[in-house]
Design a protein around this motif. Sequence first.
Motif, PDB file in Angstrom:
ATOM      1  N   ALA A   8       0.809  -1.214   0.000  1.00  0.00           N
ATOM      2  CA  ALA A   8       0.000   0.000   0.000  1.00  0.00           C
ATOM      3  C   ALA A   8       0.839   1.260   0.000  1.00  0.00           C
ATOM      4  CB  ALA A   8      -0.907   0.015   1.232  1.00  0.00           C
ATOM      5  N   GLY A   9       2.160   1.096   0.125  1.00  0.00           N
ATOM      6  CA  GLY A   9       3.014   2.257   0.177  1.00  0.00           C
ATOM      7  C   GLY A   9       2.939   2.969   1.501  1.00  0.00           C
ATOM      8  N   GLY A  10       2.645   2.202   2.583  1.00  0.00           N
ATOM      9  CA  GLY A  10       2.440   2.812   3.886  1.00  0.00           C
ATOM     10  C   GLY A  10       3.737   3.213   4.552  1.00  0.00           C
ATOM     11  N   THR A  11       3.599   3.863   5.689  1.00  0.00           N
ATOM     12  CA  THR A  11       4.757   4.297   6.460  1.00  0.00           C
ATOM     13  C   THR A  11       5.458   3.095   7.063  1.00  0.00           C
ATOM     14  OG1 THR A  11       3.622   6.339   7.007  1.00  0.00           O
ATOM     15  CG2 THR A  11       5.498   5.717   8.394  1.00  0.00           C
ATOM     16  N   ARG A  12       6.752   3.081   6.989  1.00  0.00           N
ATOM     17  CA  ARG A  12       7.521   1.964   7.505  1.00  0.00           C
ATOM     18  C   ARG A  12       7.519   1.991   9.033  1.00  0.00           C
ATOM     19  NH1 ARG A  12      11.014  -1.690   5.631  1.00  0.00           N
ATOM     20  NH2 ARG A  12      12.601  -2.514   7.031  1.00  0.00           N
ATOM     21  N   ARG A  13       7.158   0.870   9.602  1.00  0.00           N
ATOM     22  CA  ARG A  13       7.166   0.725  11.050  1.00  0.00           C
ATOM     23  C   ARG A  13       8.026  -0.474  11.409  1.00  0.00           C
ATOM     24  NH1 ARG A  13       1.904   1.335   9.657  1.00  0.00           N
ATOM     25  NH2 ARG A  13       1.471  -0.862  10.021  1.00  0.00           N
ATOM     26  N   ARG A  14       8.893  -0.285  12.365  1.00  0.00           N
ATOM     27  CA  ARG A  14       9.788  -1.362  12.763  1.00  0.00           C
ATOM     28  C   ARG A  14       9.032  -2.380  13.596  1.00  0.00           C
ATOM     29  NH1 ARG A  14      13.192  -1.909  17.308  1.00  0.00           N
ATOM     30  NH2 ARG A  14      14.906  -3.366  16.959  1.00  0.00           N
ATOM     31  N   PHE A  15       9.099  -3.626  13.165  1.00  0.00           N
ATOM     32  CA  PHE A  15       8.447  -4.701  13.902  1.00  0.00           C
ATOM     33  C   PHE A  15       9.354  -5.131  15.051  1.00  0.00           C
ATOM     34  CE2 PHE A  15       7.873  -9.271  14.651  1.00  0.00           C
ATOM     35  CZ  PHE A  15       6.518  -9.301  14.975  1.00  0.00           C
TER      36      PHE A  15
END
Length: 276
Positions: A8-15
């Motif tokens: 979706a081109g979303g904001t990168r969030r660190r898992f």
Amino acid sequence: MTAAAAEAGGTRRRFIAPPRAAVDAACFAQPLFAGYAAFNDLLVAPAWLDVDALDARLALPGRRLVRQEAALLADGLHYEQRIAQGRIATRAANWHDLFNALVWARHPAIKQALNARQCRHIARNGVHVRDRAQAALTQFDETGVIVRVCDPALLEAWDRHDWAALFVAGAGAWREGGIAVAAVIGHALMEQALLPGRLLVGKCVVVCADEDARAVAQVVRMIESGHVLNDPLDLRPLPLAGIPGWHRRQDAAFYRQADYFRPLREGREYPALQNA
């Protein structure tokens, strides 16, 4: 970041993975881990192996796991360049890096092909510039799945995001091997699967083949030759929980979740099917 967010081109969030003591060993019975059953003891053990012991256990061909520490990182090399020299920087007591090591052990030819391609781009672009092919290579390395399919109608349903046709009407083909996951490559997918309720999306390279080993060997050749993974849009998204038997709840309401089973974006096209 989940593969769905990437699509979706979303904001990168660190898992952030749960600590080993908090992981329910039952999660490793998920189909996602089926190809890694030989390493199940490393997953369910109450304590971590240190990096040297893990390296000795896996005995990777032409590579060794080395502890990632300040002295190693001070050499100025890119992570991929160290791998090309035979050293895989590995963090101790780290799920992400453990799964990465297991993929090296299970599918070394895939990992070597990915590394060789990355290094060619680094040599051309330098260590601080990433092109779209590098993004595709990384995305497959982190969230990649190899799928083999024999029925063109199923691929057509997939390409138009007709999830009911692919997973519900096509359930028999999944159960009988007409379409199948030949290999899970993405070590970030495995890390995210430590949370059993997480709905994951694999980024897929698809080939026409009737055996898993042939499919994997074909993908190795395709990566080496540069016929795939030149752009992240080369990868087909696959909601893995939709595969028959891959999720505890697969009723009609489940498949209507449009935030997971996403409709096809206007103008989105996928590459032609490759024969093994």
